[in-house]
Scaffold this motif. Structure first.
Motif, short mmCIF file in Angstrom:
data_model
loop_
_atom_site.label_atom_id
_atom_site.label_comp_id
_atom_site.label_asym_id
_atom_site.label_seq_id
_atom_site.Cartn_x
_atom_site.Cartn_y
_atom_site.Cartn_z
N GLY A 289 0.82 -1.21 0.00
CA GLY A 289 0.00 0.00 0.00
C GLY A 289 0.85 1.25 0.00
N ILE A 290 1.95 1.25 0.74
CA ILE A 290 2.85 2.41 0.77
C ILE A 290 3.51 2.60 -0.60
N VAL A 291 3.91 1.49 -1.25
CA VAL A 291 4.51 1.58 -2.58
C VAL A 291 3.54 2.24 -3.55
N PHE A 292 2.28 1.80 -3.51
CA PHE A 292 1.30 2.38 -4.43
C PHE A 292 0.92 3.80 -4.03
N MET A 293 1.06 4.14 -2.76
CA MET A 293 0.83 5.53 -2.36
C MET A 293 1.91 6.43 -2.95
N ILE A 294 3.13 5.93 -3.02
CA ILE A 294 4.22 6.67 -3.67
C ILE A 294 3.87 6.93 -5.13
N PHE A 295 3.41 5.87 -5.83
CA PHE A 295 2.99 6.03 -7.22
C PHE A 295 1.83 7.01 -7.33
N GLY A 296 0.90 6.92 -6.38
CA GLY A 296 -0.26 7.81 -6.40
C GLY A 296 0.13 9.26 -6.22
N CYS A 297 1.09 9.52 -5.33
CA CYS A 297 1.56 10.90 -5.13
C CYS A 297 2.08 11.49 -6.42
N VAL A 298 2.93 10.73 -7.11
CA VAL A 298 3.51 11.21 -8.37
C VAL A 298 2.43 11.37 -9.43
N PHE A 299 1.49 10.41 -9.49
CA PHE A 299 0.41 10.48 -10.47
C PHE A 299 -0.42 11.75 -10.29
N TYR A 300 -0.86 12.00 -9.07
CA TYR A 300 -1.67 13.19 -8.82
C TYR A 300 -0.85 14.47 -9.04
N GLY A 301 0.45 14.41 -8.75
CA GLY A 301 1.30 15.57 -9.00
C GLY A 301 1.42 15.87 -10.48
N ILE A 302 1.44 14.81 -11.31
CA ILE A 302 1.58 15.00 -12.76
C ILE A 302 0.30 15.56 -13.36
N ILE A 303 -0.85 15.05 -12.94
CA ILE A 303 -2.10 15.46 -13.60
C ILE A 303 -2.67 16.76 -13.04
N SER A 304 -2.17 17.23 -11.90
CA SER A 304 -2.73 18.45 -11.30
C SER A 304 -1.84 19.66 -11.59
N ASN A 305 -2.46 20.80 -11.66
CA ASN A 305 -1.75 22.08 -11.76
C ASN A 305 -2.66 23.16 -11.20
N HIS A 306 -2.20 24.41 -11.25
CA HIS A 306 -2.98 25.48 -10.62
C HIS A 306 -4.31 25.74 -11.32
N GLN A 307 -4.50 25.20 -12.52
CA GLN A 307 -5.74 25.44 -13.26
C GLN A 307 -6.80 24.38 -12.96
N ASN A 308 -6.39 23.14 -12.75
CA ASN A 308 -7.38 22.07 -12.53
C ASN A 308 -7.31 21.48 -11.13
N PHE A 309 -6.64 22.17 -10.21
CA PHE A 309 -6.43 21.62 -8.86
C PHE A 309 -7.75 21.27 -8.19
N GLY A 310 -8.72 22.18 -8.24
CA GLY A 310 -9.98 21.95 -7.55
C GLY A 310 -10.71 20.72 -8.05
N LYS A 311 -10.75 20.56 -9.37
CA LYS A 311 -11.45 19.42 -9.96
C LYS A 311 -10.77 18.11 -9.56
N VAL A 312 -9.44 18.07 -9.65
CA VAL A 312 -8.71 16.84 -9.32
C VAL A 312 -8.84 16.52 -7.83
N LEU A 313 -8.79 17.53 -6.97
CA LEU A 313 -8.91 17.30 -5.53
C LEU A 313 -10.28 16.74 -5.18
N ALA A 314 -11.33 17.30 -5.76
CA ALA A 314 -12.69 16.83 -5.47
C ALA A 314 -12.89 15.38 -5.94
N ILE A 315 -12.48 15.09 -7.16
CA ILE A 315 -12.63 13.73 -7.69
C ILE A 315 -11.77 12.75 -6.91
N GLY A 316 -10.53 13.14 -6.61
CA GLY A 316 -9.65 12.27 -5.85
C GLY A 316 -10.18 11.98 -4.46
N SER A 317 -10.81 12.97 -3.82
CA SER A 317 -11.39 12.76 -2.48
C SER A 317 -12.55 11.78 -2.54
#
Length: 433
Positions: A289-317
């Motif tokens: 689970g920790i290994v995949f959390m590492i992958f998840g951190c990088v994944f969300y970092g790649i797909i998010s930016n200051h323009q779509n942050f709100g949308k990604v945060l809401a869907i991810g939550s």
């Protein structure tokens, strides 16, 4: 960047800074978590042998909580100097103080040798280490964010966040090796000193590359623009102009602290209170689970930016809430697919990787470290002290308590996502007040 286009590519100096901070961050988490793995053994070494089992447990938990309580003081007090004197000097101080406190812990006499002076000294060193750690984590995000072009801001911060969990993974592997290679008597006699020595060495190891690390370009540009007679007052400016940012920052860091504390640190113990699983399989599942959390951190970092942050945060939550309940329903049903469910849960929890890139944009350059240190350490202090006790007690009566708590945290994440989605525009990252 002050002197480069936001669309510029990363230079070799940018990559050096990111690698330096990522390695240091992984080591910092290993440093801070040592006590979590050896709490009972260290408590036995530094407190009277005739103490009852319940009191020894309370003493052990108390020593662990002290590290959390010290973090806000170190982060806020020394973070102020980072906004006045520069990021690089305060980073060096944080690394050296951490290494020195760990080395001193490794050399401390036990209660049998020095009596009450031994636990008193250990508590003082634990406080010092907690203060240094409370400064380092927000400083790591600030340092990286102020070195890379803005198009790499989110992914660079997610690398740093992922490196924290690399430190947790290394801790799991190291203490598994340590407990398998030593008997309980050997650990109690001298073995508990080994990880402190190891951590002290690893803490100073990055300093071999210190000459290739530059001061933050944002801080240099800010200092050059200030008049000679300017007197920096980060606290006054922060509470005068950034009350709204502090509130938003506290909520965002509450999300990070809650997800990290529950899913990474507490979940194995909470599950054992109400469910019966094979220990070896469950231990491997947690590491997966920790290994995949590492992958998840990088994944969300790649797909998010200051323009779509709100949308990604809401869907991810929403995805995190759904997976957390699915995980517990699966445990209640059979637990046959614990590996897959834990991996999915870890990946969904990687949503924390995208949050620091927004935190650094909440505060102007001249109060950024002070503001982030305040938000991060206050939220972590509250969560780190109250949640383990409260959630542990609640789980005794309601087995789904961890899922309910994460659902509450995820609901806050959805609200924050909607808020940022409707926000017209972020401040510029190089703003100064």
């Amino acid at each position: 960047m002050p002197s480069r286009s936001q669309y510029a590519l990363m230079s070799s100096k940018d990559r050096n800074a990111v690698l330096f901070i990522c390695f240091s961050s992984a080591v910092a988490f290993f440093d801070f978590l040592i006590y979590l793995y050896l709490a009972d053994i260290i408590a036995a070494a530094f407190f009277p042998a005739n103490t009852s089992a319940a009191m020894a447990k309370i003493q052990g938990l108390g020593l662990f909580a002290i590290g959390y309580l010290a973090r806000p003081f170190g982060g806020v007090i020394f973070g102020r100097f980072g906004d006045i004197s520069g990021r690089k000097p305060i980073l060096l101080m944080s690394i050296l103080v951490t290494a020195a406190s760990l080395l001193a812990m490794a050399c401390l006499p036990t209660y049998a040798q020095w009596g009450m002076a031994a636990p008193a000294l250990f508590i003082i060193l634990r406080l010092i280490q907690g203060m240094a750690f409370g400064l380092f984590v927000p400083l790591a995000w600030v340092f990286v964010s102020e070195h890379v072009p803005r198009q790499y801001l989110s992914v660079a911060c997610s690398y740093v966040t992922a490196s924290f969990f690399v430190g947790v993974l290394f801790s799991n592997a190291f203490f598994l090796w340590l407990t398998n290679s030593m008997t309980t008597e050997q650990l109690a006699a001298y073995g508990w000193r080994v990880p402190f020595f190891m951590a002290a060495i690893l803490s100073v190891l990055p300093l071999l590359a210190w000459r290739w690390i530059d001061e933050s370009p944002f801080f240099i540009a800010m200092k050059a623009a200030k008049p000679r007679d300017y007197i920096a007052k980060p606290f006054i400016l922060l509470f005068k102009h950034c009350k709204h940012s502090i509130f938003i920052g506290l909520l965002l860091t509450f999300i990070i602290a809650s997800i990290t504390t529950v899913i990474i640190l507490l979940l194995p113990d909470l599950i054992e209170l109400r469910f019966t699983l094979d220990n070896d399989l469950f231990g491997f599942s947690h590491s997966l689970g920790i290994v995949f959390m590492i992958f998840g951190c990088v994944f969300y970092g790649i797909i998010s930016n200051h323009q779509n942050f709100g949308k990604v945060l809401a869907i991810g939550s929403i995805l995190l809430i759904a997976q957390m309940f699915a995980f517990f329903y699966h445990l209640q049903a059979s637990g046959d697919y614990i590996l897959i469910m834990y991996a999915l849960l870890g990946f969904c929890a990687g949503i924390v990787g995208m949050v620091p890139a927004i935190l650094v944009q909440l505060f102007p350059t001249n109060v950024r470290l002070t503001g982030m240190a305040l938000c991060y350490n206050v939220a972590y202090g509250i969560v780190g002290v109250l949640v383990p006790f409260g959630l542990g007690y609640a789980t005794l009566y309601i087995s789904f308590s961890p899922a309910l708590y994460i659902a509450f945290v995820g609901f806050i994440g959805i609200i924050m996502g909607i808020y940022f989605y409707n926000l017209p525009e972020f401040k510029k990252i190089d703003e100064v007040i």
